[in-house]
Design a protein around this motif. Structure first.
Motif, PDB file in Angstrom:
ATOM      1  N   HIS A  48       0.862  -1.186   0.000  1.00  0.00           N
ATOM      2  CA  HIS A  48       0.000   0.000   0.000  1.00  0.00           C
ATOM      3  C   HIS A  48       0.895   1.231   0.000  1.00  0.00           C
ATOM      4  O   HIS A  48       0.654   2.187  -0.742  1.00  0.00           O
ATOM      5  N   ASP A  49       1.909   1.214   0.828  1.00  0.00           N
ATOM      6  CA  ASP A  49       2.910   2.288   0.852  1.00  0.00           C
ATOM      7  C   ASP A  49       4.264   1.629   1.097  1.00  0.00           C
ATOM      8  O   ASP A  49       4.585   1.270   2.236  1.00  0.00           O
ATOM      9  N   ARG A  50       5.001   1.477   0.041  1.00  0.00           N
ATOM     10  CA  ARG A  50       6.219   0.674   0.179  1.00  0.00           C
ATOM     11  C   ARG A  50       7.298   1.401   0.974  1.00  0.00           C
ATOM     12  O   ARG A  50       8.065   0.773   1.678  1.00  0.00           O
ATOM     13  N   THR A  51       7.321   2.720   0.879  1.00  0.00           N
ATOM     14  CA  THR A  51       8.358   3.422   1.646  1.00  0.00           C
ATOM     15  C   THR A  51       8.085   3.345   3.151  1.00  0.00           C
ATOM     16  O   THR A  51       9.009   3.316   3.952  1.00  0.00           O
ATOM     17  N   GLY A  52       6.816   3.280   3.490  1.00  0.00           N
ATOM     18  CA  GLY A  52       6.473   3.169   4.898  1.00  0.00           C
ATOM     19  C   GLY A  52       6.285   1.727   5.351  1.00  0.00           C
ATOM     20  O   GLY A  52       5.865   1.477   6.478  1.00  0.00           O
ATOM     21  N   PHE A  53       6.530   0.764   4.464  1.00  0.00           N
ATOM     22  CA  PHE A  53       6.387  -0.666   4.758  1.00  0.00           C
ATOM     23  C   PHE A  53       4.957  -1.029   5.173  1.00  0.00           C
ATOM     24  O   PHE A  53       4.738  -1.864   6.037  1.00  0.00           O
ATOM     25  N   VAL A  54       3.996  -0.393   4.543  1.00  0.00           N
ATOM     26  CA  VAL A  54       2.585  -0.698   4.831  1.00  0.00           C
ATOM     27  C   VAL A  54       2.051  -1.600   3.718  1.00  0.00           C
ATOM     28  O   VAL A  54       1.989  -1.173   2.554  1.00  0.00           O
ATOM     29  N   PRO A  55       1.690  -2.833   4.065  1.00  0.00           N
ATOM     30  CA  PRO A  55       1.160  -3.720   3.018  1.00  0.00           C
ATOM     31  C   PRO A  55      -0.284  -3.378   2.676  1.00  0.00           C
ATOM     32  O   PRO A  55      -0.941  -2.628   3.399  1.00  0.00           O
ATOM     33  N   ILE A  56      -0.762  -3.945   1.579  1.00  0.00           N
ATOM     34  CA  ILE A  56      -2.179  -3.782   1.241  1.00  0.00           C
ATOM     35  C   ILE A  56      -3.025  -4.495   2.293  1.00  0.00           C
ATOM     36  O   ILE A  56      -2.514  -5.282   3.095  1.00  0.00           O
ATOM     37  N   GLU A  57      -4.333  -4.268   2.235  1.00  0.00           N
ATOM     38  CA  GLU A  57      -5.201  -4.775   3.297  1.00  0.00           C
ATOM     39  C   GLU A  57      -5.274  -6.304   3.299  1.00  0.00           C
ATOM     40  O   GLU A  57      -5.222  -6.933   4.353  1.00  0.00           O
TER      41      GLU A  57
END
Lengths: 374, 229
Positions: free
Chosen positions: A204-213
């Motif tokens: 979901h946000d690769r720079t923040g290491f947030v995966p998709i749901e």
């Protein structure tokens, strides 16, 4: 008056045969529904599997490149390109491929821009044809028959990042073994998942290491068509409902088929962050939950394997954490050994640079050389 | 196939407004023609279109949808819906669809029919885009897209005869010349029954969705016709 059961021994036999032989090879998505790229790629792979088998003994070194391009109304597109629609796929797979093929959602009827027996067409020509059509954003699949390579362009030819090459030299493996399943998973990881430029989008946000749901569901969704390609004689299903839960992916022998082997594959995503629509607001994902998730996955894989009497159970951990250390997974090796579950660790990097910086051994790892349960 | 002496059906005329039921039917026909377009089946002959229409009608309950017509006269030559034919021709005149290859066909029973090939026009596609914004029309359209795609997956010769071998149309208790009532007053819908029977026959009790049953049914028809060949 109520309807009576269908009757006639011969008819019933055909109904039964259809149920046994065709389940597990049905379309994955609805026509005109969401995820058209997945449905299209699945259908192309299915078709190519049959085509390659039909042409297994033929010298393909001179066969031309083919580009399958998804289209809603092939007749309209064919008109633009001055091509005659041809019914190619539903007839048989004996015809040579080549050129640009406008394919409907189910590939049953197409317009082939170049004649079926075309021997040469360059990639530049194909690109020009697609540009002429104004179809650069449609899902597309290149097929290079001479070395059995495909290139999936999930978001079309304009989406440069989504190009991915994949060798299908090992299609149609007869039996499911630990080695063949491992090869499937490692190829899938390497070509389809490992970096943000791969077709399966997990960030979901690769720079923040947030995966998709729903990262596990996305991984599972794209694994199924590839598994079907490789294990063409077996029944490949996702989300198999069992008493003990839902098996993510099950590879089961088809009744009456000569193939052997069966496996269940559980999928887990290790995270640094929870999903949040606003990535900046994403909360940290506790390390203990990742470990707990792996333990649960081992239990689930073992239970599902026992329930369907499969020979193999594997837990594939896709590591989307900031620090993709394999030790988190390998530390639970003894737990997995106790349940005879194969444990696999696949780091998913948030950039190509991160992948390059990782040591080769970190790209993917099998935590145990072999595991099998007869 | 337009019967040459068709004056019995109560169609809309210039003087009376189109009845909501007839409007719904016409939307349904336009959806089906566009579904055939998307399946790469166009230009589709009137004969093929009526067969596809019958299968779509008959299998509607498998998607929990009402058929547009729950009965059909059993012709030896295959399904024929005069009302649907009226809509097809009317839409061609309205510029929603294209008609070509009009010709006469004399059936073995001595009836002369006009047959033609139909395909969508851009105006029809744009009109349809507005019509299927309504949820019910959208559901019908989605179903018809699947039916047409599944129909298109049949081998060429199977497309010719699939409807004739359909479990409901081929019901041996209904003689040629009788009415097949599969959703009007009776419930003799063996096609849907067959789709439901797959649940008990698939290995490992694999769960089936509506789309799975639909495709299994068309693959069954493909096998059945192949077995007949």
């Amino acid at each position: 008056m109520t309807a009576e059961p269908i009757g006639g021994g011969a008819i019933d036999a055909i109904v039964k045969r259809t149920a046994e032989q065709d389940v597990g090879s049905l379309p994955l998505t609805s026509v005109g529904g969401g995820n058209s790229a997945l449905g299209f790629v699945n259908e192309v792979l299915t078709y190519l599997r049959g085509w390659i088998q039909t042409h297994s003994s033929r010298d393909r070194s001179q066969d031309p490149t083919t580009l399958f391009l998804s289209c809603e109304r092939p007749r309209f597109d064919a008109d633009i390109l001055g091509a005659q629609p041809v019914e190619l796929f539903k007839i048989d797979r004996s015809l040579p491929l080549g050129g640009l093929i406008l394919a409907t959602a189910r590939l049953h009827s197409v317009a082939q821009v170049k004649p079926v027996n075309a021997t040469t067409i360059s990639l530049q020509q194909l690109h020009a044809l697609v540009a002429q059509l104004g179809a650069g954003d449609r899902p597309a699949v290149f097929f290079f028959p001479n070395d059995l390579r495909i290139v999936v362009c999930r978001d079309g030819l304009n989406g440069e990042e989504a190009f991915i090459e994949y060798s299908i030299s090992e299609i149609g493996v007869a039996s499911i073994s630990e080695e063949s399943v491992d090869r499937l998973l490692s190829d899938y990881h390497r070509f389809w998942l490992s970096t943000p430029s791969c077709p399966v989008r997990l960030w979901h946000d690769r720079t923040g290491f947030v995966p998709i749901e729903d990262a596990e569901i996305e991984i599972e969704r794209w694994l199924v068509p590839l598994a079907r390609l490789k294990f063409n004689e077996s029944i490949i299903v996702k989300e198999l409902a069992l008493l003990s839960g839902r098996a993510d992916v099950a590879l089961l022998p088809r009744p009456g088929a000569a193939t052997a082997g069966s496996a269940v594959i559980e999928l887990k995503v290790l995270r640094s962050k929870h999903f949040a629509k606003d990535a900046a607001q994403a909360n940290d994902y506790p390390a203990a939950e990742n470990i707990s998730g792996i333990k649960d996955g081992i239990d689930q894989a073992a239970s599902y394997r026992d329930e369907v009497h499969a020979q193999l159970a594997l837990l594939a951990c896709y590591d989307l954490r900031k620090d993709t250390v394999a030790e988190t997974v390998t530390g639970l090796q003894s737990t997995a050994d106790t349940r005879s579950v194969g444990l696999r660790h696949y780091p998913v990097f948030n950039s190509a640079r991160a992948m390059r910086r990782a040591s080769p051994s970190a790209v993917s790892s099998r935590s145990r050389p072999r595991q099998s349960r007869g | 196939m337009t019967p040459t002496a068709d004056s019995t059906t109560n169609h809309d005329t210039a003087r009376d407004r189109i009845h909501p039921y007839r409007l719904a039917r016409r939307v349904w026909v336009l959806c089906l023609l566009d579904a055939a377009e998307q399946a790469g089946l166009t230009p589709i002959s009137s004969e093929h279109f009526h067969r596809l229409a019958f299968l779509a009608n008959c299998l509607s309950p498998a998607y929990e949808l009402e058929p547009i017509d729950g009965k059909i006269y059993k012709y030896r030559s295959g399904p024929l819906y005069p009302d649907v034919q009226w809509d097809l021709d009317r839409m061609a005149v309205q510029g929603l669809s294209h008609v070509q290859g009009i010709r006469q066909l004399r059936t073995p029973t001595g009836v002369t029919l006009f047959v033609a090939n139909y395909s969508m026009l851009a105006k029809g596609i744009h009109t349809l885009a507005s019509l299927v914004k309504a949820p019910q029309a959208r559901r019908q359209y989605q179903f018809l897209l699947e039916v047409a795609a599944a129909f298109g997956s049949l081998h060429g010769d199977s497309q010719e005869t699939a409807a004739l071998n359909d479990a409901t149309y081929n019901d041996p208790d209904i003689a040629t010349g009788d009415i097949i009532d599969f959703a009007e007053w009776q419930n003799r819908n063996f096609s849907v029954k067959t789709t439901e029977s797959f649940d008990k026959l698939v290995p490992y009790n694999l769960p089936l969705g509506k789309q799975d049953r639909l495709y299994l049914y068309f693959r069954y028809l493909d096998r059945l016709v192949g077995a007949h060949a």
